[in-house]
Design a protein around this motif. Structure first.
Motif, PDB file in Angstrom:
ATOM      1  N   ALA A   1       0.830  -1.203   0.000  1.00  0.00           N
ATOM      2  CA  ALA A   1       0.000   0.000   0.000  1.00  0.00           C
ATOM      3  C   ALA A   1       0.869   1.259   0.000  1.00  0.00           C
ATOM      4  CB  ALA A   1      -0.918  -0.002   1.217  1.00  0.00           C
ATOM      5  N   GLY A   2       0.581   2.134  -0.937  1.00  0.00           N
ATOM      6  CA  GLY A   2       1.277   3.412  -0.993  1.00  0.00           C
ATOM      7  C   GLY A   2       2.666   3.372  -1.579  1.00  0.00           C
ATOM      8  N   ALA A   3       3.143   2.188  -1.981  1.00  0.00           N
ATOM      9  CA  ALA A   3       4.484   2.075  -2.557  1.00  0.00           C
ATOM     10  C   ALA A   3       4.484   2.596  -3.989  1.00  0.00           C
ATOM     11  CB  ALA A   3       4.957   0.632  -2.518  1.00  0.00           C
ATOM     12  N   GLY A   4       5.620   3.105  -4.413  1.00  0.00           N
ATOM     13  CA  GLY A   4       5.753   3.596  -5.776  1.00  0.00           C
ATOM     14  C   GLY A   4       6.169   2.490  -6.733  1.00  0.00           C
ATOM     15  N   ASP A   5       6.862   2.864  -7.777  1.00  0.00           N
ATOM     16  CA  ASP A   5       7.278   1.918  -8.809  1.00  0.00           C
ATOM     17  C   ASP A   5       8.474   1.119  -8.302  1.00  0.00           C
ATOM     18  OD1 ASP A   5       7.675   0.553 -11.128  1.00  0.00           O
ATOM     19  OD2 ASP A   5       8.616   2.219 -12.199  1.00  0.00           O
ATOM     20  N   ALA A   6       8.211  -0.042  -7.730  1.00  0.00           N
ATOM     21  CA  ALA A   6       9.268  -0.848  -7.122  1.00  0.00           C
ATOM     22  C   ALA A   6       8.833  -2.304  -7.072  1.00  0.00           C
ATOM     23  CB  ALA A   6       9.585  -0.339  -5.714  1.00  0.00           C
ATOM     24  N   LEU A   7       9.810  -3.176  -6.894  1.00  0.00           N
ATOM     25  CA  LEU A   7       9.549  -4.608  -6.749  1.00  0.00           C
ATOM     26  C   LEU A   7       9.336  -4.943  -5.287  1.00  0.00           C
ATOM     27  CD1 LEU A   7       9.593  -7.532  -8.014  1.00  0.00           C
ATOM     28  CD2 LEU A   7      12.027  -7.556  -7.419  1.00  0.00           C
ATOM     29  N   LEU A   8       8.249  -5.638  -4.984  1.00  0.00           N
ATOM     30  CA  LEU A   8       7.965  -6.095  -3.631  1.00  0.00           C
ATOM     31  C   LEU A   8       8.650  -7.441  -3.417  1.00  0.00           C
ATOM     32  CD1 LEU A   8       6.347  -5.763  -0.959  1.00  0.00           C
ATOM     33  CD2 LEU A   8       4.456  -6.965  -2.096  1.00  0.00           C
ATOM     34  N   VAL A   9       9.489  -7.517  -2.387  1.00  0.00           N
ATOM     35  CA  VAL A   9      10.266  -8.724  -2.108  1.00  0.00           C
ATOM     36  C   VAL A   9       9.959  -9.208  -0.696  1.00  0.00           C
ATOM     37  CG1 VAL A   9      12.589  -9.698  -1.872  1.00  0.00           C
ATOM     38  CG2 VAL A   9      12.113  -8.002  -3.645  1.00  0.00           C
ATOM     39  N   VAL A  10       9.626 -10.469  -0.557  1.00  0.00           N
ATOM     40  CA  VAL A  10       9.458 -11.096   0.754  1.00  0.00           C
ATOM     41  C   VAL A  10      10.813 -11.640   1.187  1.00  0.00           C
ATOM     42  CG1 VAL A  10       8.277 -12.895   2.065  1.00  0.00           C
ATOM     43  CG2 VAL A  10       7.062 -11.666   0.258  1.00  0.00           C
ATOM     44  N   SER A  11      11.190 -11.392   2.422  1.00  0.00           N
ATOM     45  CA  SER A  11      12.497 -11.812   2.916  1.00  0.00           C
ATOM     46  C   SER A  11      12.726 -13.301   2.673  1.00  0.00           C
ATOM     47  CB  SER A  11      12.611 -11.525   4.413  1.00  0.00           C
ATOM     48  OG  SER A  11      13.759 -12.150   4.951  1.00  0.00           O
ATOM     49  N   PRO A  12      13.898 -13.666   2.148  1.00  0.00           N
ATOM     50  CA  PRO A  12      14.194 -15.092   1.960  1.00  0.00           C
ATOM     51  C   PRO A  12      14.303 -15.852   3.266  1.00  0.00           C
ATOM     52  CG  PRO A  12      16.135 -13.764   1.502  1.00  0.00           C
ATOM     53  CD  PRO A  12      14.992 -12.811   1.668  1.00  0.00           C
ATOM     54  N   GLU A  13      14.419 -15.150   4.382  1.00  0.00           N
ATOM     55  CA  GLU A  13      14.383 -15.841   5.668  1.00  0.00           C
ATOM     56  C   GLU A  13      13.005 -16.432   5.927  1.00  0.00           C
ATOM     57  OE1 GLU A  13      15.764 -13.372   8.803  1.00  0.00           O
ATOM     58  OE2 GLU A  13      17.717 -13.003   7.882  1.00  0.00           O
ATOM     59  N   LEU A  14      11.979 -15.841   5.328  1.00  0.00           N
ATOM     60  CA  LEU A  14      10.612 -16.343   5.468  1.00  0.00           C
ATOM     61  C   LEU A  14      10.181 -17.154   4.248  1.00  0.00           C
ATOM     62  CD1 LEU A  14       8.801 -13.191   6.934  1.00  0.00           C
ATOM     63  CD2 LEU A  14       9.757 -15.134   8.177  1.00  0.00           C
ATOM     64  N   ALA A  15      10.581 -16.710   3.076  1.00  0.00           N
ATOM     65  CA  ALA A  15      10.223 -17.387   1.827  1.00  0.00           C
ATOM     66  C   ALA A  15      11.509 -17.730   1.086  1.00  0.00           C
ATOM     67  CB  ALA A  15       9.329 -16.489   0.976  1.00  0.00           C
ATOM     68  N   PRO A  16      12.142 -18.853   1.411  1.00  0.00           N
ATOM     69  CA  PRO A  16      13.442 -19.189   0.820  1.00  0.00           C
ATOM     70  C   PRO A  16      13.346 -19.465  -0.674  1.00  0.00           C
ATOM     71  CG  PRO A  16      12.593 -21.017   2.116  1.00  0.00           C
ATOM     72  CD  PRO A  16      11.681 -19.867   2.372  1.00  0.00           C
ATOM     73  N   VAL A  17      14.460 -19.257  -1.346  1.00  0.00           N
ATOM     74  CA  VAL A  17      14.522 -19.461  -2.792  1.00  0.00           C
ATOM     75  C   VAL A  17      14.127 -20.885  -3.168  1.00  0.00           C
ATOM     76  CG1 VAL A  17      16.118 -19.605  -4.746  1.00  0.00           C
ATOM     77  CG2 VAL A  17      16.187 -17.617  -3.223  1.00  0.00           C
ATOM     78  N   SER A  18      14.518 -21.863  -2.363  1.00  0.00           N
ATOM     79  CA  SER A  18      14.183 -23.254  -2.684  1.00  0.00           C
ATOM     80  C   SER A  18      12.676 -23.483  -2.752  1.00  0.00           C
ATOM     81  CB  SER A  18      14.801 -24.200  -1.648  1.00  0.00           C
ATOM     82  OG  SER A  18      14.290 -23.927  -0.350  1.00  0.00           O
ATOM     83  N   ALA A  19      11.914 -22.697  -1.987  1.00  0.00           N
ATOM     84  CA  ALA A  19      10.455 -22.829  -2.007  1.00  0.00           C
ATOM     85  C   ALA A  19       9.815 -22.023  -3.129  1.00  0.00           C
ATOM     86  CB  ALA A  19       9.880 -22.376  -0.659  1.00  0.00           C
ATOM     87  N   LEU A  20      10.468 -20.946  -3.557  1.00  0.00           N
ATOM     88  CA  LEU A  20       9.888 -20.084  -4.588  1.00  0.00           C
ATOM     89  C   LEU A  20      10.264 -20.511  -5.999  1.00  0.00           C
ATOM     90  CD1 LEU A  20      10.282 -16.499  -3.067  1.00  0.00           C
ATOM     91  CD2 LEU A  20       8.435 -18.170  -2.769  1.00  0.00           C
ATOM     92  N   ALA A  21      11.424 -21.137  -6.167  1.00  0.00           N
ATOM     93  CA  ALA A  21      11.874 -21.510  -7.516  1.00  0.00           C
ATOM     94  C   ALA A  21      10.842 -22.346  -8.277  1.00  0.00           C
ATOM     95  CB  ALA A  21      13.213 -22.241  -7.445  1.00  0.00           C
ATOM     96  N   PRO A  22      10.167 -23.325  -7.642  1.00  0.00           N
ATOM     97  CA  PRO A  22       9.179 -24.113  -8.396  1.00  0.00           C
ATOM     98  C   PRO A  22       7.967 -23.305  -8.859  1.00  0.00           C
ATOM     99  CG  PRO A  22       9.886 -25.288  -6.426  1.00  0.00           C
ATOM    100  CD  PRO A  22      10.399 -23.889  -6.303  1.00  0.00           C
TER     101      PRO A  22
ATOM    102  N   GLU B   1      15.790 -11.568  -4.855  1.00  0.00           N
ATOM    103  CA  GLU B   1      15.203 -10.459  -5.603  1.00  0.00           C
ATOM    104  C   GLU B   1      15.014 -10.827  -7.061  1.00  0.00           C
ATOM    105  OE1 GLU B   1      17.332  -7.216  -2.606  1.00  0.00           O
ATOM    106  OE2 GLU B   1      18.112  -7.513  -4.637  1.00  0.00           O
ATOM    107  N   GLY B   2      15.989 -11.528  -7.632  1.00  0.00           N
ATOM    108  CA  GLY B   2      15.849 -11.977  -9.006  1.00  0.00           C
ATOM    109  C   GLY B   2      14.678 -12.925  -9.189  1.00  0.00           C
ATOM    110  N   VAL B   3      14.491 -13.830  -8.244  1.00  0.00           N
ATOM    111  CA  VAL B   3      13.364 -14.761  -8.312  1.00  0.00           C
ATOM    112  C   VAL B   3      12.047 -14.002  -8.206  1.00  0.00           C
ATOM    113  CG1 VAL B   3      12.191 -16.632  -7.097  1.00  0.00           C
ATOM    114  CG2 VAL B   3      14.651 -16.764  -7.505  1.00  0.00           C
ATOM    115  N   HIS B   4      11.962 -13.050  -7.290  1.00  0.00           N
ATOM    116  CA  HIS B   4      10.736 -12.259  -7.165  1.00  0.00           C
ATOM    117  C   HIS B   4      10.450 -11.480  -8.446  1.00  0.00           C
ATOM    118  CE1 HIS B   4      10.746 -13.090  -2.833  1.00  0.00           C
ATOM    119  NE2 HIS B   4       9.538 -12.574  -2.794  1.00  0.00           N
ATOM    120  N   TRP B   5      11.481 -10.953  -9.078  1.00  0.00           N
ATOM    121  CA  TRP B   5      11.285 -10.227 -10.335  1.00  0.00           C
ATOM    122  C   TRP B   5      10.660 -11.138 -11.385  1.00  0.00           C
ATOM    123  CZ3 TRP B   5      15.827  -7.697 -13.544  1.00  0.00           C
ATOM    124  CH2 TRP B   5      15.294  -6.783 -14.456  1.00  0.00           C
ATOM    125  N   LEU B   6      11.158 -12.369 -11.487  1.00  0.00           N
ATOM    126  CA  LEU B   6      10.624 -13.288 -12.489  1.00  0.00           C
ATOM    127  C   LEU B   6       9.240 -13.812 -12.122  1.00  0.00           C
ATOM    128  CD1 LEU B   6      13.780 -15.335 -13.505  1.00  0.00           C
ATOM    129  CD2 LEU B   6      12.820 -13.276 -14.549  1.00  0.00           C
TER     130      LEU B   6
END
Length: 219
Positions: A39-60, A130-135
């Motif tokens: 909410a209220g954020a400008g032109d930017a990528l929203l990233v969830v911390s990998p400590e909570l959402a690790p890359v191994s869980a997001l890659a699939p 961040e790269g994974v979130h971008w994709l």
């Protein structure tokens, strides 16, 4: 200059995309918390911390031509790759990354060559998360012969030395251990820090900023 085919959705739309993918469940957040972060954020990528959402869980969750993403078999320690020295990442469950570039102009540079050029330009290399979130938000950013490294992430050995691997995101050819069934799948892999690859640029951003509101103080 880097060519990016997909425009970044609004942060509000990004939050809805992450909720639809179930990233909030992976991270232990509610849909409302992710929406509030955007909410209220400008032109930017929203990233969830990998400590909570690790890359191994997001890659699939990544997709290219209908194929799900995967982590290469010899990167079982993918979640141990954290921000390298000089890459400040805001505390908290989520944050924003501004002014993304894929870094096509540095294709065929080595990570060791690219890092000082990125920092000299007043930019910061993207982390793997961040790269994974971008994709996840912009699948079209990943193209054959125009993929990218995320050298903001490195693995530090117990001795204190950096592991020589640098993470990258590209498209599988379905050869070797990938298997033919993974041809055209988005791939989380790595390259040596001193090696060059013609199809890999170096993704970067202008800066990272915390999200506004109470989400930043959540433990």
């Amino acid at each position: 200059m880097s060519l990016v085919l997909d425009a970044l959705p609004t942060p509000t739309a990004q939050a809805e995309r992450l909720v639809a993918l179930g990233v909030h469940d992976v991270a232990g957040l509610s849909p409302t918390e992710l929406r509030d972060a955007a909410a209220g954020a400008g032109d930017a990528l929203l990233v969830v911390s990998p400590e909570l959402a690790p890359v191994s869980a997001l890659a699939p969750l990544l997709r290219y031509r209908g194929r799900p993403g995967f982590v290469v078999p010899d990167m079982t320690d993918v979640d141990d790759f954290g921000p390298r020295d000089g890459v400040p990442v805001p505390d908290g469950p989520a944050y924003l990354v501004e002014d993304l570039q894929r870094g096509d102009d540095m294709a065929n540079w080595s990570p060791d060559e690219a890092l000082p050029a990125i920092t000299a330009a007043g930019r910061t290399p993207l982390t793997l998360a961040e790269g994974v979130h971008w994709l996840l938000q912009c699948p079209g950013v990943l193209e054959r012969n125009r993929c990218f490294m995320t050298i903001g992430s490195r693995l530090r050995r117990p001795s204190g030395a950096l592991d020589a691997r640098t993470p990258a995101l590209w498209i599988s050819n379905g050869t070797g251990r990938d298997g033919r069934e993974r041809r055209d799948a988005p791939k989380v892999g790595w390259c040596w820090a001193g090696n060059r690859h013609t199809w890999l640029g170096f993704a970067s951003a202008r800066r990272r900023v915390p999200v506004a509101g109470p989400l930043t103080s959540r433990n």
